[in-house]
Design a protein around this motif. Structure first.
Motif, short mmCIF file in Angstrom:
data_model
loop_
_atom_site.label_atom_id
_atom_site.label_comp_id
_atom_site.label_asym_id
_atom_site.label_seq_id
_atom_site.Cartn_x
_atom_site.Cartn_y
_atom_site.Cartn_z
N LEU A 338 -18.21 -69.02 58.55
CA LEU A 338 -19.39 -68.27 58.97
C LEU A 338 -19.35 -68.10 60.48
O LEU A 338 -19.51 -69.06 61.23
CB LEU A 338 -20.67 -68.99 58.56
N ARG A 339 -19.16 -66.87 60.89
CA ARG A 339 -19.08 -66.56 62.31
C ARG A 339 -20.47 -66.20 62.85
O ARG A 339 -21.41 -66.01 62.07
CB ARG A 339 -18.06 -65.45 62.54
N PRO A 340 -20.61 -66.09 64.18
CA PRO A 340 -21.94 -65.84 64.75
C PRO A 340 -22.62 -64.62 64.17
O PRO A 340 -22.01 -63.59 63.89
CB PRO A 340 -21.63 -65.65 66.24
N GLY A 341 -23.94 -64.76 63.99
CA GLY A 341 -24.75 -63.67 63.47
C GLY A 341 -24.90 -63.65 61.97
O GLY A 341 -25.57 -62.78 61.42
N THR A 342 -24.32 -64.61 61.28
CA THR A 342 -24.49 -64.70 59.83
C THR A 342 -25.87 -65.26 59.51
O THR A 342 -26.27 -66.30 60.04
CB THR A 342 -23.42 -65.61 59.20
N VAL A 343 -26.60 -64.56 58.64
CA VAL A 343 -27.91 -65.03 58.16
C VAL A 343 -27.89 -64.94 56.64
O VAL A 343 -27.83 -63.84 56.07
CB VAL A 343 -29.07 -64.20 58.73
N LEU A 344 -27.93 -66.08 55.98
CA LEU A 344 -27.92 -66.14 54.52
C LEU A 344 -29.32 -66.48 54.04
O LEU A 344 -29.90 -67.49 54.43
CB LEU A 344 -26.92 -67.20 54.05
N GLY A 345 -29.87 -65.63 53.18
CA GLY A 345 -31.23 -65.82 52.71
C GLY A 345 -31.38 -66.98 51.74
O GLY A 345 -30.41 -67.56 51.26
N ALA A 346 -32.63 -67.30 51.43
CA ALA A 346 -32.93 -68.39 50.50
C ALA A 346 -32.26 -68.15 49.17
O ALA A 346 -32.20 -67.02 48.67
CB ALA A 346 -34.44 -68.50 50.32
N LYS A 347 -31.71 -69.22 48.61
CA LYS A 347 -31.04 -69.22 47.30
C LYS A 347 -29.83 -68.29 47.27
O LYS A 347 -29.35 -67.94 46.19
CB LYS A 347 -32.03 -68.84 46.19
N GLY A 348 -29.33 -67.91 48.43
CA GLY A 348 -28.13 -67.10 48.48
C GLY A 348 -26.88 -67.95 48.36
O GLY A 348 -26.93 -69.19 48.36
N LYS A 349 -25.73 -67.27 48.29
CA LYS A 349 -24.46 -67.99 48.13
C LYS A 349 -23.37 -67.30 48.92
O LYS A 349 -23.19 -66.08 48.85
CB LYS A 349 -24.06 -68.04 46.65
N ILE A 350 -22.66 -68.10 49.70
CA ILE A 350 -21.39 -67.70 50.31
C ILE A 350 -20.36 -68.67 49.79
O ILE A 350 -20.44 -69.87 50.05
CB ILE A 350 -21.47 -67.73 51.85
N GLY A 351 -19.42 -68.15 49.01
CA GLY A 351 -18.55 -69.04 48.25
C GLY A 351 -17.19 -69.27 48.86
O GLY A 351 -16.99 -69.17 50.07
N ALA A 352 -16.22 -69.57 48.00
CA ALA A 352 -14.90 -70.02 48.42
C ALA A 352 -14.11 -68.91 49.10
O ALA A 352 -14.06 -67.78 48.62
CB ALA A 352 -14.13 -70.54 47.21
N TYR A 353 -13.53 -69.27 50.24
CA TYR A 353 -12.66 -68.36 50.99
C TYR A 353 -13.37 -67.05 51.32
O TYR A 353 -12.83 -65.97 51.12
CB TYR A 353 -11.36 -68.11 50.23
#
Length: 476
Positions: A338-353
């Motif tokens: 996760l590089r600068p400026g990433t905003v992940l909302g509630a219950k969101g998912k950023i997964g493998a690779y």
């Protein structure tokens, strides 16, 4: 903490040749701050009327590194006359002429002297009513330190530097910790008397107690119980050891505040980080700079967070993130970047690779695996299929991708920015999307499939693939 009528002088003029570094010694970082930054932070907590930093070696670089974060500090230049006595003399000269109080002298390379210890030191000095009080410690190996020589009544007679000490004096195990409190009038009176008649050819601040004793004045001493607060940094080995001790303090502080830290020996937490109760930190995790972690979150293992914000009950594992915001109950990892400026909302998912940069990913949206999302706004309830990427760079400029709510993309979709996918739109597997997609539309990149019979046997004769193809054709 200590009230007014206090000036603090921080000695930060030395070159620190044993560090063997292009970086000034006092700027080497531990716990998310330069060494001298920890001393300045402690000085601020003591509530001094005046805080002065004496600088000389790479003066402009030191000032530039500290001025913004410590705007109340006054930087005082030491001239060509060497020694701690001269450093304190120029700092005292820079104090207001009418200042009449206590002067606490600290070293810029001793970051472990905490505010509580120094406040107690000041209280002892004031209770003793002596014109000078020095902090001492009793150590097993005093080599390299100035020795505290007591008189027949147990008082402080003088301080002898290592290079000027006799063999008997070198055997003394009580050392000068390098921290002092003087009455301001004492320094103004005696500093002009200090000479450079010693092995180093320097003005020693430690000569002041001797001058006081010469005139029949009392010099008090405060023996510190925790010798680690006196530890300074002169080389890279000491830098690592002091960093480890500082981290132990920080980790223990958060454990006592209700944070579960599974393996303190592999967990590193910077002094500016903030953790809520019921956070769990798994092994091999670094919580760096001003990262904040809300209650119930689980971080790690093998995770580094730099200036990040993590919401309640989120899970972040095997991830490297900088200047990112991770919403409540969101999940990140493993192997996410996760590089600068990433905003992940509630219950969101950023997964493998998955790599993200300057991307807003809405509540409940998922980027499960093998994707790059950069310069993008992703709505709510979106699912980006495996290997979806935003092609955000045209070789000259960066462009933004907008994906509205409830969009689902097929595997291996490429979104060529600038482009917008309307709410509820979908893409087929392998789609290359160069034009905006209307809400509810299906975007596909369709090309007829062409099969060239016998190509492998003709062009790859003798290979395993050609042999296998020939056997199957014969069987047919």
């Amino acid at each position: 903490m200590t009230g007014n009528n206090l000036a603090i002088i921080i000695l930060a003029a030395g070159q620190g040749t044993r560090m063997k570094s292009r970086l000034p010694k006092v700027l080497h970082p531990i716990g998310g701050r330069p060494l001298v930054g920890h001393v300045l932070t402690t000085a601020a907590r003591l509530g001094a009327d005046h805080v002065e930093v004496v600088v000389r070696h790479e003066r402009d670089r030191v000032v530039a590194a500290l001025a913004e974060d410590y705007p109340d500090a006054v930087f005082v230049d030491q001239d060509e006359v060497p020694g701690t006595g001269r450093a304190v003399q120029v700092a005292v000269d820079a104090l207001p002429a009418d200042f009449d109080g206590d002067v606490l002298v600290l070293s810029g390379d001793c970051p472990l002297a905490d505010a509580e210890t120094l406040a107690a030191f000041l209280d002892e000095h004031r209770a003793a009513g002596a014109p000078a009080t020095l902090m001492t410690a009793v150590v097993d190996d005093p080599n390299g330190y100035g020795r505290v020589i007591r008189d027949g009544d147990g008082g402080v007679d003088r301080i002898v530097e290592q290079k000027d000490a006799t063999d008997d004096e070198k055997a003394v195990r009580e050392i000068n910790a390098g921290m002092y409190v003087f009455r301001s009038e004492t320094l103004r009176r005696y500093l002009p008397e200090i000479g450079v008649d010693n092995a180093q050819g320097e003005m020693y601040l430690t000569d002041v107690p001797g001058l006081l004793r010469r005139d029949g004045d009392r010099v008090a001493a405060s023996v510190v119980s925790d010798v680690t607060v006196t530890f300074g940094v002169n080389d890279r080995a000491q830098l690592a050891e002091v960093g480890r001790l500082l981290n132990q303090r920080i980790v223990r502080r958060w454990q006592l505040e209700g944070v579960t830290i599974i393996d303190p020996s592999t967990t590193w937490i910077d002094d500016d980080a903030t953790l809520a109760p019921d956070v769990t930190i798994l092994p091999h995790t670094q919580i760096l700079r001003a990262t904040t972690i809300a209650a119930g979150a689980t971080i790690g293992p093998d995770t580094t967070l730099v200036d990040c914000e993590v919401g309640e009950d989120a899970t972040v594992r095997r991830t490297d993130a900088t200047l990112a915001v991770i919403g409540a109950q969101a999940t990140v990892g493993p192997f996410s970047f996760l590089r600068p400026g990433t905003v992940l909302g509630a219950k969101g998912k950023i997964g493998a690779y998955v790599e993200t940069k300057n991307a807003e990913i809405g509540e409940g949206s998922k980027v499960p695996h093998l994707s790059y999302v950069g310069d993008a706004t992703i709505g709510r309830g979106v699912n980006l299929g495996a290997s979806t990427i935003t092609a955000n760079y045209d070789d000259v400029n960066k462009h933004r991708t907008v994906v509205e709510d409830e969009v689902h993309t097929g595997s291996h979709t490429t979104l060529v920015a600038p482009v917008r996918l309307g709410a509820g739109a979908k893409t087929g597997a392998g789609a290359v999307v160069r034009k905006d997609v209307p809400a509810g539309a299906l975007a596909m990149s369709v090309a007829p499939q062409r099969n060239i019979e016998g190509w492998v046997e003709k062009n790859r004769a003798g290979t395993g693939a050609a042999d296998a193809a020939a056997r199957e054709r014969s069987a047919e």
